[in-house]
Design a protein around this motif. Sequence first.
Motif, PDB file in Angstrom:
ATOM      1  N   TRP A  53       1.721   2.659   6.522  1.00 42.91           N
ATOM      2  CA  TRP A  53       1.793   4.030   6.016  1.00 42.91           C
ATOM      3  C   TRP A  53       2.393   4.964   7.056  1.00 42.91           C
ATOM      4  O   TRP A  53       2.501   4.632   8.240  1.00 42.91           O
ATOM      5  CB  TRP A  53       0.394   4.550   5.668  1.00 42.91           C
ATOM      6  CG  TRP A  53      -0.328   3.796   4.598  1.00 42.91           C
ATOM      7  CD1 TRP A  53       0.220   2.983   3.642  1.00 42.91           C
ATOM      8  CD2 TRP A  53      -1.741   3.785   4.381  1.00 42.91           C
ATOM      9  NE1 TRP A  53      -0.763   2.485   2.828  1.00 42.91           N
ATOM     10  CE2 TRP A  53      -1.983   2.952   3.252  1.00 42.91           C
ATOM     11  CE3 TRP A  53      -2.819   4.391   5.001  1.00 42.91           C
ATOM     12  CZ2 TRP A  53      -3.262   2.718   2.757  1.00 42.91           C
ATOM     13  CZ3 TRP A  53      -4.099   4.171   4.510  1.00 42.91           C
ATOM     14  CH2 TRP A  53      -4.321   3.339   3.399  1.00 42.91           C
ATOM     15  N   HIS A  54       2.710   6.180   6.611  1.00 45.73           N
ATOM     16  CA  HIS A  54       3.059   7.265   7.535  1.00 45.73           C
ATOM     17  C   HIS A  54       1.836   7.544   8.408  1.00 45.73           C
ATOM     18  O   HIS A  54       0.698   7.496   7.921  1.00 45.73           O
ATOM     19  CB  HIS A  54       3.447   8.515   6.752  1.00 45.73           C
ATOM     20  CG  HIS A  54       3.970   9.620   7.614  1.00 45.73           C
ATOM     21  ND1 HIS A  54       3.131  10.483   8.303  1.00 45.73           N
ATOM     22  CD2 HIS A  54       5.244   9.993   7.907  1.00 45.73           C
ATOM     23  CE1 HIS A  54       3.869  11.339   8.980  1.00 45.73           C
ATOM     24  NE2 HIS A  54       5.150  11.074   8.754  1.00 45.73           N
ATOM     25  N   SER A 108       0.269  10.064   9.367  1.00 43.84           N
ATOM     26  CA  SER A 108      -0.679  11.114   8.966  1.00 43.84           C
ATOM     27  C   SER A 108      -1.463  10.782   7.700  1.00 43.84           C
ATOM     28  O   SER A 108      -2.428  11.482   7.367  1.00 43.84           O
ATOM     29  CB  SER A 108       0.067  12.437   8.745  1.00 43.84           C
ATOM     30  OG  SER A 108       0.960  12.320   7.640  1.00 43.84           O
ATOM     31  N   LYS A 109      -1.075   9.710   7.009  1.00 43.81           N
ATOM     32  CA  LYS A 109      -1.706   9.435   5.705  1.00 43.81           C
ATOM     33  C   LYS A 109      -3.193   9.128   5.837  1.00 43.81           C
ATOM     34  O   LYS A 109      -4.011   9.632   5.050  1.00 43.81           O
ATOM     35  CB  LYS A 109      -0.997   8.285   4.993  1.00 43.81           C
ATOM     36  CG  LYS A 109      -1.619   7.944   3.629  1.00 43.81           C
ATOM     37  CD  LYS A 109      -0.801   6.920   2.866  1.00 43.81           C
ATOM     38  CE  LYS A 109      -1.463   6.558   1.546  1.00 43.81           C
ATOM     39  NZ  LYS A 109      -0.648   5.630   0.737  1.00 43.81           N
TER      40      LYS A 109
END
Length: 282
Positions: free
Chosen positions: A40-41, A43-44
């Motif tokens: 994931w990114h 910040s997710k």
Amino acid sequence: MAVSSSSSAQQARQSLAKRLAELRRDAGLTGRDIARLCGWHPSKSSRIENARTPPSAEDIRAWCRVCGAPGQADDLVASLRTVEDMWVAWRRMERAGLRQAQEARQPLYERTRRFRSYSSWLVPGMIQTHAYTVATLRAIQRRRGLVDDVAEAVAARMERRRLLYEGDHRFAFLIEESVLRSGIGGTEVMIGQLGHLIAVGSLPNVSLGVVPMKPDRERWPVEGFWIYDAAQVNVELVSGYLTITQPTEVAMYSETFAELTELAVHGARARALITSAMEALG
């Protein structure tokens, strides 16, 4: 998942997020670790843990897998479904048609003993005539571009009305006077509906109150809502269907219902307002 402003829904989202954070800490991982392992990114994972971004079922299963706790995924996904059911957009509730949306509420009606309903828009479904229900559901079907199962949906709602006449169910209905004077379906349908209100109001297990139109009322109209016993409130908004189970919020709606009851007229005075509305229709 649509986000509602209800504290019930928000509290449930935060509880789910907290459980996911606990899994991460128990696994000795950071939020960045979770994001990296899940692809994931960065910040997710933080957004999920802070209940700013609702996770999907797939997100939850991936989270549990990298935390070494795949056995907890099913329970957490079930919690997610509970959160989602607190706020349901009309397009999701009615994606299979209006009949299914009507039938889905039947178990709740069957198990409820004390109903309290306030309506500022339309006559409550439980005390609608067949013609009024047809006009209402047909308007919804056309406005939202749904499949045409109006006849089946009307039949489902009419079946629900039997609870007025059997068992130990008790009903208290409050409607704004404006509902009597601004309706749907035309003059004939409205006159029939108003006559039905007078008949329903005479049932021994039904209380029917009308909140008069006044220029100086102390409690203004609010969104329409149903209170089922003291356990649940359902609110029909323009965008969706809200289910409230948080006791403090249920209590707020109960207090609002009590305040509106104080403003309403009942018995002969309510019948006089209904009769006046019928006469105005000709």
